[in-house]
Design a protein around this motif. Structure first.
Motif, PDB file in Angstrom:
ATOM      1  N   LYS A 121     -12.428  53.953  35.272  1.00 56.54           N
ATOM      2  CA  LYS A 121     -13.215  54.168  34.280  1.00 56.54           C
ATOM      3  C   LYS A 121     -14.494  55.124  34.811  1.00 56.54           C
ATOM      4  CE  LYS A 121     -12.877  49.818  32.036  1.00 56.54           C
ATOM      5  NZ  LYS A 121     -13.495  48.260  31.559  1.00 56.54           N
ATOM      6  N   ARG A 122     -14.567  55.464  36.166  1.00 58.86           N
ATOM      7  CA  ARG A 122     -15.686  56.379  36.533  1.00 58.86           C
ATOM      8  C   ARG A 122     -15.668  57.627  35.927  1.00 58.86           C
ATOM      9  NH1 ARG A 122     -14.603  57.840  43.025  1.00 58.86           N
ATOM     10  NH2 ARG A 122     -12.640  58.802  42.722  1.00 58.86           N
ATOM     11  N   ALA A 123     -16.571  58.416  35.998  1.00 57.11           N
ATOM     12  CA  ALA A 123     -16.743  59.678  35.254  1.00 57.11           C
ATOM     13  C   ALA A 123     -15.779  60.684  36.265  1.00 57.11           C
ATOM     14  CB  ALA A 123     -18.280  60.005  35.185  1.00 57.11           C
ATOM     15  N   ASP A 124     -15.459  61.726  35.558  1.00 56.18           N
ATOM     16  CA  ASP A 124     -14.722  62.752  36.254  1.00 56.18           C
ATOM     17  C   ASP A 124     -15.759  63.708  36.913  1.00 56.18           C
ATOM     18  OD1 ASP A 124     -12.937  64.201  37.190  1.00 56.18           O
ATOM     19  OD2 ASP A 124     -12.539  65.218  35.149  1.00 56.18           O
ATOM     20  N   ALA A 125     -15.439  64.376  37.934  1.00 58.04           N
ATOM     21  CA  ALA A 125     -16.169  65.120  38.724  1.00 58.04           C
ATOM     22  C   ALA A 125     -16.934  66.303  37.848  1.00 58.04           C
ATOM     23  CB  ALA A 125     -15.464  65.746  39.887  1.00 58.04           C
ATOM     24  N   ASP A 126     -16.026  66.794  37.007  1.00 56.36           N
ATOM     25  CA  ASP A 126     -16.450  67.934  36.275  1.00 56.36           C
ATOM     26  C   ASP A 126     -17.550  67.242  35.373  1.00 56.36           C
ATOM     27  OD1 ASP A 126     -14.760  69.610  37.386  1.00 56.36           O
ATOM     28  OD2 ASP A 126     -13.144  69.208  35.627  1.00 56.36           O
ATOM     29  N   ASP A 127     -17.374  66.201  34.696  1.00 53.87           N
ATOM     30  CA  ASP A 127     -18.488  65.608  33.992  1.00 53.87           C
ATOM     31  C   ASP A 127     -19.752  65.550  34.741  1.00 53.87           C
ATOM     32  OD1 ASP A 127     -16.687  65.581  31.635  1.00 53.87           O
ATOM     33  OD2 ASP A 127     -16.216  63.487  32.213  1.00 53.87           O
ATOM     34  N   LEU A 128     -19.655  64.903  35.965  1.00 51.53           N
ATOM     35  CA  LEU A 128     -20.831  64.778  36.850  1.00 51.53           C
ATOM     36  C   LEU A 128     -21.610  66.210  37.135  1.00 51.53           C
ATOM     37  CD1 LEU A 128     -19.404  62.015  39.235  1.00 51.53           C
ATOM     38  CD2 LEU A 128     -20.897  61.590  37.468  1.00 51.53           C
ATOM     39  N   LYS A 129     -20.378  67.341  37.422  1.00 54.05           N
ATOM     40  CA  LYS A 129     -21.035  68.565  37.645  1.00 54.05           C
ATOM     41  C   LYS A 129     -21.930  69.071  36.370  1.00 54.05           C
ATOM     42  CE  LYS A 129     -17.803  69.847  40.853  1.00 54.05           C
ATOM     43  NZ  LYS A 129     -16.679  70.809  41.284  1.00 54.05           N
ATOM     44  N   ASP A 130     -21.384  68.831  35.097  1.00 51.98           N
ATOM     45  CA  ASP A 130     -22.012  69.297  33.953  1.00 51.98           C
ATOM     46  C   ASP A 130     -23.264  68.597  33.862  1.00 51.98           C
ATOM     47  OD1 ASP A 130     -19.931  70.970  33.382  1.00 51.98           O
ATOM     48  OD2 ASP A 130     -18.792  69.411  32.216  1.00 51.98           O
ATOM     49  N   LYS A 131     -23.600  67.322  34.304  1.00 51.70           N
ATOM     50  CA  LYS A 131     -24.792  66.470  34.180  1.00 51.70           C
ATOM     51  C   LYS A 131     -25.737  66.687  35.204  1.00 51.70           C
ATOM     52  CE  LYS A 131     -22.534  62.606  31.636  1.00 51.70           C
ATOM     53  NZ  LYS A 131     -22.148  61.171  31.568  1.00 51.70           N
ATOM     54  N   GLY A 132     -25.201  67.495  36.376  1.00 47.58           N
ATOM     55  CA  GLY A 132     -26.083  67.841  37.444  1.00 47.58           C
ATOM     56  C   GLY A 132     -26.139  66.641  38.278  1.00 47.58           C
ATOM     57  N   VAL A 133     -25.232  65.741  38.154  1.00 48.68           N
ATOM     58  CA  VAL A 133     -25.385  64.778  39.248  1.00 48.68           C
ATOM     59  C   VAL A 133     -24.485  64.940  40.616  1.00 48.68           C
ATOM     60  CG1 VAL A 133     -24.545  62.257  39.612  1.00 48.68           C
ATOM     61  CG2 VAL A 133     -25.408  62.913  37.483  1.00 48.68           C
ATOM     62  N   LEU A 134     -23.532  65.654  40.267  1.00 50.66           N
ATOM     63  CA  LEU A 134     -23.052  66.173  41.382  1.00 50.66           C
ATOM     64  C   LEU A 134     -22.906  67.500  41.609  1.00 50.66           C
ATOM     65  CD1 LEU A 134     -20.749  65.601  43.689  1.00 50.66           C
ATOM     66  CD2 LEU A 134     -18.764  65.884  42.145  1.00 50.66           C
TER      67      LEU A 134
END
Length: 311
Positions: A121-134
């Motif tokens: 259920k954790r967010a994908d790496a691309d989603d985290l990159k888009d949100k600025g988290v990763l």
């Protein structure tokens, strides 16, 4: 060796969010935060005296400590004697020891399932990159470069040739020396003392009311009523006065009638007390002679005062 070859690359681990890369500045900041937290915790711990007062820490001599240790060892050996302690079967019978191998395996399997569901259920790496988290390696390098540029700019602005010296700041009053601080503190204390003395010597409320500086509610109401009455009287007098046209007509009529003019002049003289032997003119068309005016009183002579020895 096969396991080492099959393990993911560092880039893959960073992109998946398992390994978080930190810049040297971020690592140093985290280290300083932990150090500050540990320092605060050590400051808040109780002292040795407080622990002794609460009987948590007992100050004992080495002999007493050795005696207590030997007593505890003897009591433990006595309790662990085979004749005194219960057997394994007795403990199992009393449900003190429980064979819970299956339960442990079940708990382990449930924990695995929970971790698996969480990973799914954790967010994908691309989603985290888009949100600025990763952040990617390029973004991290860009952020580090911007920070270094800001540091260099700040270092240049704080250079010896740019920022003012301590003496210049003292002359401008930005940095205060000990003498100025003491002088300002003394001035403040003097002002406080003066204000306190003035407040202690100020008149009371009753004295101010007696002097008429502060009015009571009744006096204020009376003053307001008097002002209102005076305003009403003034407005009535202003409303009753003749208009400009009426005044002009009255002045024209007085100029056309000379007898009225003479009578007006005589009235002025009588009011001033200097009426002479004036002859009154009878109205036009009447045969009667005008009445003789009463004799005017002779003015009294003022006595001159004599001053001796002055001239």
């Amino acid at each position: 060796s096969k396991a080492l070859e099959a393990r993911p690359d560092k880039t893959e681990v960073v992109d998946s969010g398992v390994l978080v890369e930190q810049t040297p500045v971020a690592a140093e900041l985290e280290k300083n935060l932990k150090k500050a937290a540990l320092t605060n915790s050590l400051k808040d711990r109780p002292t040795r005296e407080s622990l002794e007062d609460s009987a948590i820490l007992i100050d004992m001599t080495p002999e007493a400590h050795a005696l207590e240790k030997s007593l505890a060892s003897s009591m433990l050996s006595r309790n662990l004697n085979a004749t005194n302690r219960p057997s394994y079967d007795a403990l199992k019978k009393d449900n003190i020891i429980v064979d819970n191998f299956k339960g442990k395996e079940l708990e382990k399997a449930m924990a695995k399932d929970t971790v698996k569901v969480g990973l799914e259920k954790r967010a994908d790496a691309d989603d985290l990159k888009d949100k600025g988290v990763l952040k990617t390696a390029k973004e991290a390098n860009k952020e580090s470069l911007e920070k270094n540029m800001a540091k260099d700019k700040l270092a240049k602005e704080l250079g010896k040739g740019q920022r003012p010296t301590v003496d210049e700041l003292k002359d401008k009053g930005v940095v205060k020396d000990s003498m100025r601080i003491r002088a300002e503190s003394l001035s403040t204390e003097m002002a406080k003392t003066s204000l306190k003395s003035d407040l202690a010597n100020r008149p009371s409320a009753d004295e101010v009311k007696k002097a008429g500086i502060v009015k009571t509610a009744a006096q204020a109401t009376s003053g307001t009523l008097e002002k209102k009455m005076a305003a009403d009287q003034l407005s009535q007098k202003v409303s009753r006065r003749p208009s400009v046209q009426e005044i002009k007509e009255m002045s024209i009529g007085a100029e056309a009638d000379p007898e009225a003019k003479v009578l007006k002049e005589m009235a002025k003289k009588e009011s001033s007390g200097s009426v002479g032997s004036a002859v009154l003119v009878s109205p036009k068309g009447s045969d009667e002679s005008p009445p003789t005016p009463p004799p005017a009183a002779s003015p009294k002579k003022k006595k001159k005062k004599k001053f001796f020895g002055l001239f």
